[in-house]
Design a protein around this motif. Structure first.
Motif, mmCIF file in Angstrom:
data_model
loop_
_atom_site.group_PDB
_atom_site.id
_atom_site.type_symbol
_atom_site.label_atom_id
_atom_site.label_comp_id
_atom_site.label_asym_id
_atom_site.label_seq_id
_atom_site.Cartn_x
_atom_site.Cartn_y
_atom_site.Cartn_z
ATOM 1 N N PRO A 6 -1.504 42.686 61.426
ATOM 2 C CA PRO A 6 -2.455 41.608 61.104
ATOM 3 C C PRO A 6 -3.070 41.703 59.717
ATOM 4 N N ASP A 21 -4.366 34.012 63.903
ATOM 5 C CA ASP A 21 -4.372 35.434 64.236
ATOM 6 C C ASP A 21 -5.171 36.273 63.242
ATOM 7 N N LEU A 22 -5.975 35.622 62.392
ATOM 8 C CA LEU A 22 -6.739 36.370 61.389
ATOM 9 C C LEU A 22 -8.230 36.291 61.700
#
Length: 958
Positions: free
Chosen positions: A24, A159-160
């Protein structure tokens, strides 16, 4: 084909196949570069985007690791990815990507070199830009907008984590809503209302308060003859707006409603939204700030730029869901601020809810730009928010600022911005606001990310330049020497700042022929290298030199000395010490500099430079002031801040141990501060200046000044809760104390650093510093220093609820204070011991120690300590069931806090007194005290008022 996707999870795809872009954080680095593909992103900006306020200790190294791995993803070594890559399935992607995207190092940052169309967000925005051309057919607009909307794969940067990703998501969602509404409007214009019903219904479910989405859905329903459904939609959103926001529908939604009622077409998004009044949703009056600086008398020219700014204002009406932002950019001295302020005055009647202004000092040569957090804090103060109600968290502070501007028509002028990151937290969310930014940079990322309107400000035209000069020196005088006027305009490169300075000299010398000025400009050489206009005849240093040479010798000397100073501004007393003269002698010199437009008195008795003038003065200070004189001037200035700061600190904490200061340099006149209020005001005014003074002392190798300047500021920093900002400065002070081989300074600095770390709940780090300090104080035989440190350790343990551990250190502090013969310290330690016993449940022991503390506080005249001890005594009596004695202690403490004007502690004592009355069964007396506390807390906008109200409500239920 290579694709970067951020309109959903962060992905890299080759011909549709997913490529492994790493964990990530690594994908976060990729996203931080991809959103600005084709433009360099500074290292500090990358770190902020990836880690926000919590970067790792070796953030740059970690970032380099991620970048190196990304480079291997995008740019594999020659010969292919190899067997391992083929086995994982990502080798083909790497080979294909190798020729399409590169990570390129730029000065101070990195650039993702890739076709912007390969990044879905940039392609999305590019399609929106194409669709904005109103000359295109509706079908073409609809097609482009549909293509843009089809690029979305879910929640952007899904997804951050982090604030930056949240800001990007918020901006993207706003742009998607706008694009959806524009697409639907284009489909309606081409007679295709049925196609938009389902997408708009889904959007209304997702954004139930987005009025433009509901309005265009209503128009589509009306176009299909379903007016009843359109009216139902209107009723539903009107109810939601009233219930959730306390607001009424805007002009566009009302127009759609009226159209549905009469069965005719509604107006589109271009109608101007109706503004709200000057009261919030609950009807509470809100202040109307009017912060614009004075307009320039006789403003001339700039007609084209004024028309473009007017067009930006009109364009804002066509975007009722997005705040309008305009970036006015151009070289230094070209007149950005003058134009921005003039235009803002012209249109301020369009913003009756107020005008906010801040000079962000983004290009200050000292690097002391105004932080976004400080600017938001100042705006909140202008909007009526009490200082203690301002959140410490920057994100929460910005959220409060945007909430206060919601539904209000406010003009926000952000002057001298450094970059887009400095500006973004200052952007309101309300579409009724307009933001005008001035900057030397074009702020292209603000244009790309927030849809800002760019307006470039170039040099004046010849006619406007001659008109400006004539207006300043007189039309008749200019007309009498047209050739000289033309030569002066050419020599000044049509730069407004240069023209204004030269005109000032001509105006103050009415008998001086203009041809003489023109000849001096022609003969002068060597101007400011950084501001050379490209023509050797146009040299700003020559312009500034002519004004500087017209000064009296004393004023010219002061101008050069001011160039040695690195702070954002300087007060009159500090300027006197810098020059080594009295305040009475420096005042006319400062007046001469301001009259010559070489200095600006931006606040009473506080002076600053335009940054070009600062650079000019700094060059003169370096070249024209002899080395020993420069060193003496810098030391005088630092001594001024050190001795004045020390006196102010002793007023705030009279029983503190004074610093062993060396005598100030001859010519230094520290400011005389009469009381605590003046000391607080001095520290508040000089905070940024003191930070600059610490840096200047470090640059000059004056390590003792470094740690002593930081030490003098510690009490103010502690009471103001500014440790987050000052902790790195404390660490620099410790390094300076160690370099100076001063164990006493190192011990004191370690103790203060520990205090800051403990305030920030970094207790393990704090106690490590305290242990070092204890050892150093022990080696020095400094019992008072040991005692202060033990007391700090006791307080740190108390903050963690470890009262037994804290008790031992409070007892050690008492013993050390007794060895030092420090009565005031003994009283503090006795009270600390008593409080620890109270927290451990031994209230009898608490009374014993606190009574001894009270006697000593009264003997030493420490009124604040006496009040605090009485509060401790009241607490112990209360928990022993001795309510009458508790009430008596609380009343006495209350009176002392009232005499000191300490309203916050007054409110706390009223709450404690009410608690005691309630425990004793006197609910009427309890209610009186709690109501009085609520009155103070409400006046201070303190959230604890609700806690006390809950106590009052509890009385009512019983």
């Amino acid at each position: 084909m290579l694709e970067f996707r951020v309109l959903g999870p962060v992905e890299v795809r080759i011909d549709g196949r997913l490529v492994d872009a790493g964990p990530p954080r690594q994908r976060g680095v990729l996203a931080a570069l991809a959103v600005d593909a084709g433009r360099p992103v500074q290292m500090d900006t990358l770190i902020d985007r990836v880690w926000g306020d919590s970067p790792p200790q070796r953030a740059r190294h970690t970032l380099q690791v991620h970048l190196s791995r990304l480079r291997r993803v995008l740019e594999p070594p020659e010969g292919g990815a190899g067997r391992d890559a083929d086995a994982t399935g990502s080798g083909a992607g790497r080979d294909a990507a190798g020729g399409e995207a590169r990570l390129v190092r730029r000065s101070g940052g990195y650039l993702l070199d890739v076709d912007p169309d390969r990044v879905d967000l940039l392609r999305f925005r590019g399609l929106l830009d194409q669709a904005r051309d109103r000359q295109q057919p509706a079908m073409r607009q609809a097609t482009l907008l549909r293509q843009a909307l089809d690029l979305w794969q879910g929640v952007p940067l899904a997804d951050l984590p982090g604030d930056w990703a949240a800001r990007v998501r918020e901006a993207c969602h706003q742009q998607r809503r706008d694009a959806l509404v524009d697409w639907a409007a284009a489909e309606l214009r081409r007679g295709n209302p049925a196609a938009v019903l389902a997408p708009l219904a889904e959007a209304v479910a997702e954004y139930p308060l987005a009025e433009p989405v509901v309005a265009v859905l209503m128009r589509a329903l009306s176009a299909l003859g379903r007016d009843a459904e359109a009216l139902d939609r209107y009723a539903a959103v009107r109810t939601r707006l009233a219930d959730q926001l306390g607001a009424d529908p805007g002009a566009e939604l009302r127009a759609a409603y009226q159209a549905a009622l009469r069965g005719g077409p509604a107006t589109d998004r271009r109608g101007e939204p109706e503004r709200q009044g000057q009261h919030g949703p609950q009807g509470r009056h809100q202040p109307v700030p009017a912060q614009l600086p004075l307009d320039i008398p006789g403003f001339l020219g700039r007609d084209e730029e004024l028309d473009r700014l007017d067009a930006v204002l009109r364009a804002g009406a066509a975007r009722p869901t997005a705040v309008t932002v305009c970036v006015l950019s151009g070289t230094a001295g070209v007149g950005k601020t003058t134009l921005a302020v003039h235009w803002a005055h012209r249109v301020r009647d369009r913003f009756p809810d107020g005008q906010l202004y801040v000079n962000l000092r983004g290009f200050d040569p000292t690097g002391t730009a105004v932080s976004s957090g400080d600017a938001v804090r100042a705006f909140l103060a202008a909007l009526g928010v009490a200082p203690h109600r301002v959140p410490d968290d920057p994100s929460a502070r910005t959220a409060l600022y945007r909430s206060l501007l919601a539904g209000r028509r406010v003009l926000v002028v952000l002057d001298n911005a450094r970059d887009a990151e400095q500006v973004r937290p200052l952007l309101p969310g309300s579409p009724d606001c307009l933001v005008l930014v001035t900057s030397r940079n074009q702020l292209t990322s603000l244009v790309a990310g927030e849809g800002a309107h760019p307006v470039r400000l170039d040099l004046l035209t010849d006619d406007d330049a001659r008109g400006l000069l004539a207006a300043r020196i007189g039309a008749d005088r200019a007309a009498a020497e047209p050739a000289a006027v033309r030569e002066i305009v050419a020599a000044c490169a049509r730069l407004p700042l240069a023209l204004a300075i030269l005109a000032a000299r001509a105006a103050t010398n009415p008998r001086l022929p203009l041809r003489v000025l023109a000849a001096e400009l022609r003969d002068a050489r060597g101007g400011l290298d950084a501001w050379h206009g490209g023509d050797r005849a146009t040299d700003l240093r020559a312009v500034f030199s002519r004004s500087e040479h017209a000064l009296s010798p004393a004023a010219a000397r002061l101008f050069r000395l001011l160039g040695l100073y690195a702070g954002p501004d300087i007060g009159l007393p500090a300027a006197a010490s810098l020059a080594g003269v009295s305040s009475a002698r420096v005042r006319p010199l400062l007046a001469e500099l301001t009259d010559a437009h070489l200095l600006d008195e931006h606040e009473p008795r506080r002076y600053t430079f335009h940054d070009l003038l600062r650079a000019f003065a700094a060059e003169l200070g370096d070249t024209d002031v002899p080395g020993p004189d420069r060193e003496s001037a810098v030391r005088r200035l630092l001594d001024h801040y050190l001795h004045t700061g020390h006196a102010a600190a002793m007023l705030l904490h009279p029983h503190a141990d004074p610093l062993p200061l060396a005598a100030p340099e001859p010519g230094v006149t520290p400011e005389e501060l009469g009381d605590r209020e003046q000391a607080l005001a001095w520290f508040a005014a000089e905070q940024r200046t003191l930070l600059a003074a610490v840096d200047r002392a470090g640059d000059a190798g004056l390590d003792t000044h470094v740690w002593q300047l930081v030490s003098t500021n510690a009490t103010y920093v502690d009471r103001g809760g500014r440790w987050q900002e000052w902790l790195p400065v404390q660490e620099a002070a410790l390094a300076a104390a160690r370099r100076s081989a001063d164990p006493a300074g190192e011990a004191r600095t370690r103790r203060l650093l520990g205090l800051g770390q403990a305030r920030l709940r970094r207790h393990d780090e704090a106690r490590a510093q305290y242990q070092h300090a204890l050892a150093l104080f022990g080696d020095l035989g400094d019992h008072a220093g040991q005692a202060h440190t033990h007391l700090s350790i006791s307080w740190s343990y108390g903050r963690q609820g470890r009262h037994a551990d804290g008790l031992g250190h409070a007892e050690a502090a008492l013993a050390a204070y007794r060895s030092a013969g420090n009565k005031a310290g003994q009283a503090d330690a006795l009270n600390a011991i008593g409080w620890r016993y109270a927290q451990l449940g031994d209230h009898e022991q608490s009374l014993t120690y606190c009574r001894q503390a009270l006697d000593l506080h009264q003997a030493t005249g420490h009124r604040q300590g006496e009040a605090a001890t009485l509060d401790s005594l009241g607490y112990a009596h209360h928990h022993l069931g001795q309510y009458e004695q508790a009430a008596d202690c609380y009343r006495r403490a209350l009176e002392l806090f009232r005499q000191a004007g300490d309203r916050m502690h007054e409110a706390e004592l009223l709450v404690h007194l009410g608690d005691t009355h309630a425990a004793a069964g006197d609910v009427d007396a309890a209610a009186r005290q709690w109501r009085a506390a609520v009155g103070i807390l409400d006046d201070l906008d303190d959230p604890d008022a609700d806690v006390v109200r809950a106590k009052l409500d509890g009385l009512g239920r019983h």
